[in-house]
Every structure is written in C-alpha cells, then in structure tokens.
Design a protein around this motif. Structure first.
Motif, mmCIF file in Angstrom:
data_model
loop_
_atom_site.group_PDB
_atom_site.id
_atom_site.type_symbol
_atom_site.label_atom_id
_atom_site.label_comp_id
_atom_site.label_asym_id
_atom_site.label_seq_id
_atom_site.Cartn_x
_atom_site.Cartn_y
_atom_site.Cartn_z
ATOM 1 N N CYS A 217 0.797 -1.239 0.000
ATOM 2 C CA CYS A 217 0.000 0.000 0.000
ATOM 3 C C CYS A 217 0.828 1.287 0.000
ATOM 4 C CB CYS A 217 -0.952 -0.015 1.194
ATOM 5 S SG CYS A 217 -0.149 0.306 2.792
ATOM 6 N N PHE A 218 2.092 1.216 0.336
ATOM 7 C CA PHE A 218 2.993 2.376 0.433
ATOM 8 C C PHE A 218 2.621 3.323 1.570
ATOM 9 C CE2 PHE A 218 3.575 1.140 -4.041
ATOM 10 C CZ PHE A 218 4.954 1.070 -4.097
ATOM 11 N N GLN A 219 1.603 3.001 2.384
ATOM 12 C CA GLN A 219 1.110 3.948 3.380
ATOM 13 C C GLN A 219 1.163 3.444 4.807
ATOM 14 O OE1 GLN A 219 -2.756 5.042 1.878
ATOM 15 N NE2 GLN A 219 -1.859 6.263 0.230
ATOM 16 N N CYS A 220 1.137 2.130 5.014
ATOM 17 C CA CYS A 220 1.151 1.615 6.384
ATOM 18 C C CYS A 220 2.550 1.812 6.983
ATOM 19 C CB CYS A 220 0.754 0.135 6.396
ATOM 20 S SG CYS A 220 2.025 -0.977 5.744
ATOM 21 N N CYS B 4 5.336 -0.171 5.229
ATOM 22 C CA CYS B 4 5.664 0.389 3.911
ATOM 23 C C CYS B 4 6.464 1.673 4.075
ATOM 24 C CB CYS B 4 4.397 0.670 3.115
ATOM 25 S SG CYS B 4 3.697 -0.817 2.359
ATOM 26 N N CYS C 276 3.922 -5.347 4.559
ATOM 27 C CA CYS C 276 2.780 -4.427 4.443
ATOM 28 C C CYS C 276 1.534 -5.069 5.059
ATOM 29 C CB CYS C 276 2.523 -4.120 2.965
ATOM 30 S SG CYS C 276 1.002 -3.193 2.688
ATOM 31 N N VAL C 277 0.811 -4.323 5.883
ATOM 32 C CA VAL C 277 -0.387 -4.900 6.514
ATOM 33 C C VAL C 277 -1.553 -4.982 5.526
ATOM 34 C CG1 VAL C 277 0.218 -4.216 8.864
ATOM 35 C CG2 VAL C 277 -1.168 -2.667 7.459
HETATM 36 ZN ZN LIG Z 1 1.641 -1.099 3.415
#
Ligand SMILES: [Zn+2]
Ligand SMILES: [Zn+2]
Length: 339
Positions: free
Chosen positions: A94-97, A100, A108-109
């Motif tokens: 996701c690039f956001q958790c 990441c 990544c979750v």
């Molecule tokens: Zn992630």
C-alpha cells in the motif's frame, strides 16, 4: 480474439472450470501479461478449498507466473510491452502503512496476494500491479522461471537472510517443490549442504542437487545425524510434517535457527529447554518482494540452479492439480499456455 481461456474455481471446494473470459484491460499502475507458464503451488489449495478468509469467487489462482507484458496501463513508466516478466505470491503493497513507510514492503499490513486477492496466472492473460514485476533473464525459459516466483524466491530469500555464512552447515529438510531448490541454493551459496528426506532412494538425487551429506530420516534420527556433523547453523524445513520438523530442533548448532517457510497443518511442538541451552530459535519466513524474485532469477541463471518440472497444458488443469496434491510430482507441476 477478445476472449481468453482461464481456469477458475467457482466456489469454495468447487471443481476446476475452463471458461472463456474477456481479455482484461490494465488500469493505471498495472500491466497486462500474456502468460506463458504458471507453476502450481501447494498454497493454491487455499483457493480451491476456499480456506483464505474473505476470498471472492470465482477466482483464477496462480502465483508462479512467467510471461510477457502485452499492455501497459497509464502511469507505468519503467516497464514496456514485450518485456519478459514474472509475478509471484507478493501481489502488491500500500505504500502507506507503517511497514511500507519503513520500506519493508513484504510486511505491508494491506499486502495483496496474487491469485487470491486478484486473478492469477492459470489463464492466458492476467493483470498485475507494475510494482510486483520481476524481469526474467533471457536465458531462462518461462516454464523454468515460473517456479522461481514462489518456491524459488521463498527458499532463496530464506537462506540468504538466514545468518548462515559460507562453510556453515545448512540442512534442507524435504526434497519436494521447495526442497529440491533449497538444496541447490544452499550448495551454490557455499554452505556445507545436508539434505534430509525419507528413504534411501533419494540419496543419489540429493547428491545430484548438490548435497554433500544425505540423511535418510527413516533409517536414522535426523537430529542425531546433524549433531554428528557438528550441528546445523540453519535448518530449512520444507516438508509439511509438524512432528518431523519439531524433532529437528535438536539438530541445530549453538545459535542455530530452524527456518520454516511453508506451513504444516499442525502446530510445532519444540523443546524450549533445547532452545534456551543452545540459544537456538525457530522462525517463519515470508517469501519476498519483486526485487527478491528478480535476484532469485538472476542468481539461478548465474549458478545453474533450475527447477525440475512436469508440464501440463492449461486444459489439463484438474489433472495437473491432482498430480501436485498427490505429492508424487518431480518436483514442480507447471501449466503451460497455448502459444
Ligand atoms: Zn503497506
Ligand atoms: Zn506459492
């Protein structure tokens, strides 16, 4: 020519269906692959039997995919039509958790799994996120590249991150889809390689794969045999047998690590006393990201590691899957697509 053949599972526990589907179009950030080969991994049972929570049906499984990019979605600048690529278990992040943001994309979750969260490679075409692609070296045919995308990267990445150093004793337990690659990698990485399997008849094969020692676990206590060699710095447990895996802990050296990259159905039962007294550990291993897969492909080309495969055309998917489930395949069943 706007349709393709795909092998899907219609519902949890359902039978294989060969269907005609519209050829999908890539969204922004995605590419479309013309699939050339797709390995059958034991975890495809999660799709077949509906064992993955929240799985949506019908689903096309397959996460050992090798093919060629034939369409590129908008915003994809680092891949182009005609390139040979593979996609494995890791189907995106996701690039956001938090993980990441630390750059640990494998953890990544919100990670996606190819052939589980979206349709995989048991089809003539599939859509893949551009972030999940590994470039396939020219020397590697698709039917050999496919199995590296899950079985290969899992054992390669487990071993290279295991802490074992060249010259250390590394044992690979089980000579199957994962194990036959694990033995080759262990040898090529410079470890003193021990193969552990059941029966005398596997000894010549183990030697051919590069093992310097072979332990027949039917004839001898594997942990005891490992201790005679000085104890294993790492044991890579690939045979899905919890009892057998658990008993290997006593074969570890001081600071040794039992690495488990594939899940047996039953829990492990290990002697914690043995862990404490030898500062030993038991650890899981998650396969890897796209670049880990690409490293696997390149290392395999440079070192001569290759999967042993049994090829089936897509139309014979039911038979191919049964062959994998029988445990008799030598060693990876791979589906091939019509040219
Ligand atoms: Zn992630
Ligand atoms: Zn797999």
């Amino acid at each position: 020519m706007n349709t393709m053949k795909a092998a899907q599972i219609p519902r949890a526990g359902g039978n294989w269906e060969l269907v005609e589907r519209d050829i999908p179009q890539p969204d922004p950030g995605q590419v479309r692959l013309k699939v050339e080969a797709c390995g059958i991994c034991h975890s495809d049972v999660l799709v077949k039997e509906g064992l993955w929570p929240g799985l949506q049906f019908p689903r096309v499984p397959g996460h050992e995919v090798a093919g060629r990019i034939d369409a590129v979605g908008s915003g994809v600048t680092n891949w182009k039509t005609g390139q040979r690529v593979g996609i494995g278990w890791h189907g995106g992040h996701c690039f956001q958790c938090k993980q990441c943001r630390r750059g640990d994309f494998a953890m990544c979750v919100n990670r996606k799994v190819t052939g589980i969260d979206f349709d995989g490679g048991y089809a003539e075409y599939m859509i893949a996120p551009a972030t999940t692609l590994a470039a396939i070296p020219d020397q590697l045919p698709a039917e050999e590249a496919g199995p590296f995308m899950c079985a290969g990267v899992t054992v390669f990445n487990a071993l290279r991150n295991s802490g074992a150093r060249p010259g250390d004793i590394v044992a690979v337990h089980g000579i199957g889809g994962l194990g036959h690659l694990g033995v080759q990698y262990a040898r090529q990485m410079g470890f003193q390689t021990v193969a552990i399997a059941r029966g005398k008849d596997k000894a010549p094969l183990a030697t051919r794969l590069g093992a310097q020692h072979y332990v027949d676990s039917d004839a001898a206590d594997a942990a005891g045999e490992l201790q005679k060699l000085g104890g294993a710095r790492v044991i890579l447990a690939t045979a899905p047998n919890a009892k057998a895996i658990s008993s290997l802990v006593d074969g570890l050296s001081i600071d040794g690590k039992l690495l488990v990259p594939a899940a047996p159905a039953e829990p492990l039962t290990v002697s914690v006393f043995s862990l404490i007294m030898g500062r030993r550990s038991v650890a899981g291993w998650y396969s890897g990201t796209a670049m880990d897969s690409q490293d696997t492909l390149e290392f395999s080309v440079h070192s001569g590691v290759r999967p042993m495969t049994e090829l089936f055309p897509l139309e014979r998917v039911a038979e191919a899957y049964e062959r994998m489930m029988s445990g008799k395949a030598r060693f990876r069943v791979v589906l091939t697509m019509p040219k």
